[in-house]
Scaffold this motif. Structure first.
Motif, PDB file in Angstrom:
ATOM      1  N   ALA A  81      -0.540  37.313   6.344  1.00 59.35           N
ATOM      2  CA  ALA A  81       0.565  36.739   5.569  1.00 59.35           C
ATOM      3  C   ALA A  81       0.341  35.238   5.382  1.00 59.35           C
ATOM      4  O   ALA A  81       0.005  34.529   6.329  1.00 59.35           O
ATOM      5  CB  ALA A  81       1.888  36.989   6.281  1.00 59.35           C
ATOM      6  N   VAL A  82       0.525  34.781   4.164  1.00 63.35           N
ATOM      7  CA  VAL A  82       0.385  33.366   3.834  1.00 63.35           C
ATOM      8  C   VAL A  82       1.652  32.905   3.123  1.00 63.35           C
ATOM      9  O   VAL A  82       2.098  33.544   2.165  1.00 63.35           O
ATOM     10  CB  VAL A  82      -0.827  33.112   2.917  1.00 63.35           C
ATOM     11  N   ARG A  88       5.305  34.200  -0.680  1.00 63.15           N
ATOM     12  CA  ARG A  88       4.747  34.838   0.506  1.00 63.15           C
ATOM     13  C   ARG A  88       3.703  35.853   0.039  1.00 63.15           C
ATOM     14  O   ARG A  88       4.045  36.926  -0.460  1.00 63.15           O
ATOM     15  CB  ARG A  88       5.861  35.479   1.343  1.00 63.15           C
ATOM     16  N   PHE A  89       2.441  35.448   0.158  1.00 68.09           N
ATOM     17  CA  PHE A  89       1.323  36.291  -0.257  1.00 68.09           C
ATOM     18  C   PHE A  89       0.806  37.098   0.932  1.00 68.09           C
ATOM     19  O   PHE A  89       1.017  36.741   2.092  1.00 68.09           O
ATOM     20  CB  PHE A  89       0.176  35.431  -0.806  1.00 68.09           C
ATOM     21  N   GLY A 140      -6.797  41.611  -5.837  1.00 69.39           N
ATOM     22  CA  GLY A 140      -7.408  41.144  -4.601  1.00 69.39           C
ATOM     23  C   GLY A 140      -6.490  41.058  -3.400  1.00 69.39           C
ATOM     24  O   GLY A 140      -6.948  41.179  -2.255  1.00 69.39           O
ATOM     25  N   PHE A 141      -5.203  40.847  -3.639  1.00 66.03           N
ATOM     26  CA  PHE A 141      -4.274  40.758  -2.519  1.00 66.03           C
ATOM     27  C   PHE A 141      -3.965  42.147  -1.961  1.00 66.03           C
ATOM     28  O   PHE A 141      -4.191  43.168  -2.619  1.00 66.03           O
ATOM     29  CB  PHE A 141      -2.967  40.097  -2.952  1.00 66.03           C
ATOM     30  N   ALA A 142      -3.432  42.180  -0.760  1.00 64.69           N
ATOM     31  CA  ALA A 142      -3.057  43.452  -0.132  1.00 64.69           C
ATOM     32  C   ALA A 142      -1.974  44.149  -0.948  1.00 64.69           C
ATOM     33  O   ALA A 142      -1.890  45.373  -0.976  1.00 64.69           O
ATOM     34  CB  ALA A 142      -2.583  43.209   1.299  1.00 64.69           C
ATOM     35  N   ASP A 171      -8.273  35.963  -4.993  1.00 63.82           N
ATOM     36  CA  ASP A 171      -6.870  35.561  -4.903  1.00 63.82           C
ATOM     37  C   ASP A 171      -6.458  34.702  -6.095  1.00 63.82           C
ATOM     38  O   ASP A 171      -5.338  34.190  -6.129  1.00 63.82           O
ATOM     39  CB  ASP A 171      -6.617  34.782  -3.610  1.00 63.82           C
ATOM     40  N   GLY A 172      -7.357  34.538  -7.090  1.00 61.93           N
ATOM     41  CA  GLY A 172      -7.023  33.743  -8.262  1.00 61.93           C
ATOM     42  C   GLY A 172      -6.763  32.289  -7.956  1.00 61.93           C
ATOM     43  O   GLY A 172      -6.095  31.592  -8.708  1.00 61.93           O
TER      44      GLY A 172
END
Length: 268
Positions: A236-237, A223-224, A199-201, A132-133
């Motif tokens: 969701a983050v 909103r990641f 790496g993220f969806a 996710d960096g």
């Protein structure tokens, strides 16, 4: 009569001028929103440093978790210090001690990490290895990385004028692409943002951002979305970063090699 007429005329012109000024103040700002936001990080570098408050919210296992942080950041040296407070243990144990985090180019240092790490030692994480960096791993988003996500702005619109913590700001809403952001970012964030894009969806990041009259970010909310490793379901983050106290001292000293823990770290 002429003098009176002249005063009335001036008042009329003045009122009209005020009306025009109000219209300009309340109307959309000059400049394409996409281009304005792509360069917003530059205004932070010019400001030098600031205080910051962070919030990371996510829902996991049917429970909503919020992680709070506060500290300072130096945008020129790319160094920051945060005190991050984790939520109370689900078993009802006493509140956990805050984790001290040092943000540095390519690295995240954590103290009071727990999980078998000695109290006087730091844990060092290479952010280039994080999928996710380090946008969410540390429980807070690096303030400058948060700003540089905007370099990948693909669409944006001016929402209106409002206030954040007493400062007059312009509210924008849009979407950024992490791959594009990584290509346009400074060298220190190029790798981490590129890792997050993979790496993220999804590499698409919706955001709301608030800029003051000097173009500095006062508040930004991303909103990641990432994939849960066990259930393979998107999680969701929401990450919120508040910036204030520009010019505040930000003396951040990184730990010496002998103060860094070299053992294995248990997962919590």
């Amino acid at each position: 009569m002429t003098a009176v007429a002249g005063v009335v005329c001036c008042l009329g012109l003045g009122a009209a001028g005020c009306a025009r000024s109000d219209a300009v103040a309340q109307g959309p700002p000059a400049g394409d929103p996409v281009q304005v936001l792509r360069t917003a990080a530059d205004a932070l570098v010019e400001a030098g440093s600031s205080r910051t408050r962070t919030s990371l919210e996510m829902a996991t296992g049917g429970t909503r978790v919020t992680i709070l942080g506060k500290g300072v950041y130096d945008y020129r040296k790319r160094l920051g210090r945060l005190e991050v407070r984790l939520p109370q243990d689900p078993a009802g144990a006493a509140d956990r001690r805050p984790i001290t985090e040092l943000l540095a180019p390519g690295a995240l240092y954590m103290k009071n990490r727990g999980a078998g790490v000695p109290a006087d030692k730091w844990v060092r994480v290479d952010t280039a290895t994080l999928s996710d960096g380090n946008l969410v791993t540390g429980g807070a988003t690096d303030p400058f990385a948060a700003a540089e996500v905007l370099r990948g702005t693909s669409s944006a619109a001016f929402v209106g004028r409002t206030e954040v913590a007493g400062a007059r700001v312009r509210h924008y809403r849009g979407t950024a692409d992490l791959e594009a952001a990584s290509q346009a970012a400074s060298e220190v964030n190029r790798g981490p943002l590129g890792a997050a894009a993979k790496g993220f969806a999804t590499a698409r990041v919706p955001f709301d951002v608030y800029l003051d009259d000097e173009g500095r970010i006062r508040k930004i909310r991303h909103r990641f979305s990432f994939v849960n490793g066990e259930r393979r379901e998107p999680v969701a983050v929401a990450s919120t970063t508040l910036l204030y106290g520009f010019g505040a001292p930000a003396d951040v000293r990184l730990p010496a090699d002998e103060d860094i823990y070299a053992g294995r770290i248990a997962q919590e």
